[in-house]
Design an enzyme around this catalytic site. Sequence first.
Site, PDB file in Angstrom:
ATOM      1  N   ASP A  12       0.802  -1.231   0.000  1.00  0.00           N
ATOM      2  CA  ASP A  12       0.000   0.000   0.000  1.00  0.00           C
ATOM      3  C   ASP A  12       0.837   1.285   0.000  1.00  0.00           C
ATOM      4  O   ASP A  12       0.554   2.220   0.761  1.00  0.00           O
ATOM      5  CB  ASP A  12      -0.970  -0.006   1.192  1.00  0.00           C
ATOM      6  CG  ASP A  12      -1.980  -1.152   1.125  1.00  0.00           C
ATOM      7  OD1 ASP A  12      -1.885  -1.986   0.212  1.00  0.00           O
ATOM      8  OD2 ASP A  12      -2.867  -1.208   2.000  1.00  0.00           O
ATOM      9  N   LYS A 110      -6.983  -5.112  -3.258  1.00  0.00           N
ATOM     10  CA  LYS A 110      -7.725  -5.679  -2.127  1.00  0.00           C
ATOM     11  C   LYS A 110      -8.676  -4.648  -1.556  1.00  0.00           C
ATOM     12  O   LYS A 110      -8.425  -3.445  -1.671  1.00  0.00           O
ATOM     13  CB  LYS A 110      -6.747  -6.164  -1.049  1.00  0.00           C
ATOM     14  CG  LYS A 110      -5.878  -5.027  -0.529  1.00  0.00           C
ATOM     15  CD  LYS A 110      -4.791  -5.518   0.392  1.00  0.00           C
ATOM     16  CE  LYS A 110      -3.951  -4.394   0.926  1.00  0.00           C
ATOM     17  NZ  LYS A 110      -4.673  -3.401   1.748  1.00  0.00           N
ATOM     18  N   CYS A 155      -2.177  -2.852   7.418  1.00  0.00           N
ATOM     19  CA  CYS A 155      -2.002  -3.701   6.236  1.00  0.00           C
ATOM     20  C   CYS A 155      -0.693  -4.477   6.220  1.00  0.00           C
ATOM     21  O   CYS A 155      -0.660  -5.625   5.781  1.00  0.00           O
ATOM     22  CB  CYS A 155      -2.215  -2.869   4.976  1.00  0.00           C
ATOM     23  SG  CYS A 155      -3.958  -2.379   4.830  1.00  0.00           S
TER      24      CYS A 155
HETATM   25  C1  VGL Z   1      -4.832   0.553   5.595  1.00  0.00           C
HETATM   26  C2  VGL Z   1      -6.513   1.278   6.957  1.00  0.00           C
HETATM   27  C3  VGL Z   1      -7.436   1.135   5.941  1.00  0.00           C
HETATM   28  C4  VGL Z   1      -3.381   0.241   5.442  1.00  0.00           C
HETATM   29  C5  VGL Z   1      -5.735   0.391   4.567  1.00  0.00           C
HETATM   30  O1  VGL Z   1      -2.877   0.235   4.297  1.00  0.00           O
HETATM   31  O2  VGL Z   1      -2.715  -0.010   6.469  1.00  0.00           O
HETATM   32  N1  VGL Z   1      -5.231   0.984   6.779  1.00  0.00           N
HETATM   33  N2  VGL Z   1      -7.025   0.695   4.738  1.00  0.00           N
END
Ligand code: VGL
Length: 207
Positions: A12, A110, A155
């Site tokens: 991410d 995802k 994540c």
């Molecule tokens: C994430 C919260 C919501 C992350 C993704 O990448 O850690 N955290 N969506």
Amino acid sequence: MIDASTAFIVIDAQNDFCAGGALAVPDGDAVIAPINALARRFAAVILTQDWHTPGHASFASAHSGRKPFEVIDMPYGPQMLWPDHCVMGTRGADFHPALDVPHAQAIIRKGYRPAVDSYSGFMEADRATPTGLAGYLRERGVSRVVCAGLATDFCVGWTALDARAAGFETLVVEDACRAIDTGGSLAKAREAMAAAGVKIVDTARLA
Ligand code: VGL
Ligand code: ZN
């Protein structure tokens, strides 16, 4: 040894988790340079990309009277609510412009099912629906994964725990990660990773 049986999973590294983003992780941009440097040491590189529908069930805005960082009960368990972020096809969902990993071979998206979140690159939050990443890695002969990115306590942590659960030797490069750290989440993630046998390393010690 870093050979073809070890995969680097970049988690991410997206605009919305970096400065000016909708769910900016403190100092999130700081992961990009170490990730770029690390990625050069791997033949197998995979990216994950948080990729939500507009109005996704993990967004506080989808639940009247709820605010970001509150926790609600979903059919699959407790769900922390977030600001709208990483909406599919938007600039916020794009990778950070300085992310430089042209040799990455796969992107695992995802969180694209409207009613189910997915912190992990392996398993959705219902804990029942695989993303396909474990099978992809096994077919490529991968037995060890090295994780870095955003955010350590969500994540990255969930991806690392699921990698272990799927039988991969799992390392997290902590200096190439940053955390959201809300309500003790970072300490909890660290404990869970230690208990599961995830190895926490730093770039200098990664071999
Ligand atoms: C994430 C919260 C919501 C992350 C993704 O990448 O850690 N955290 N969506
Ligand atoms: Zn998300």
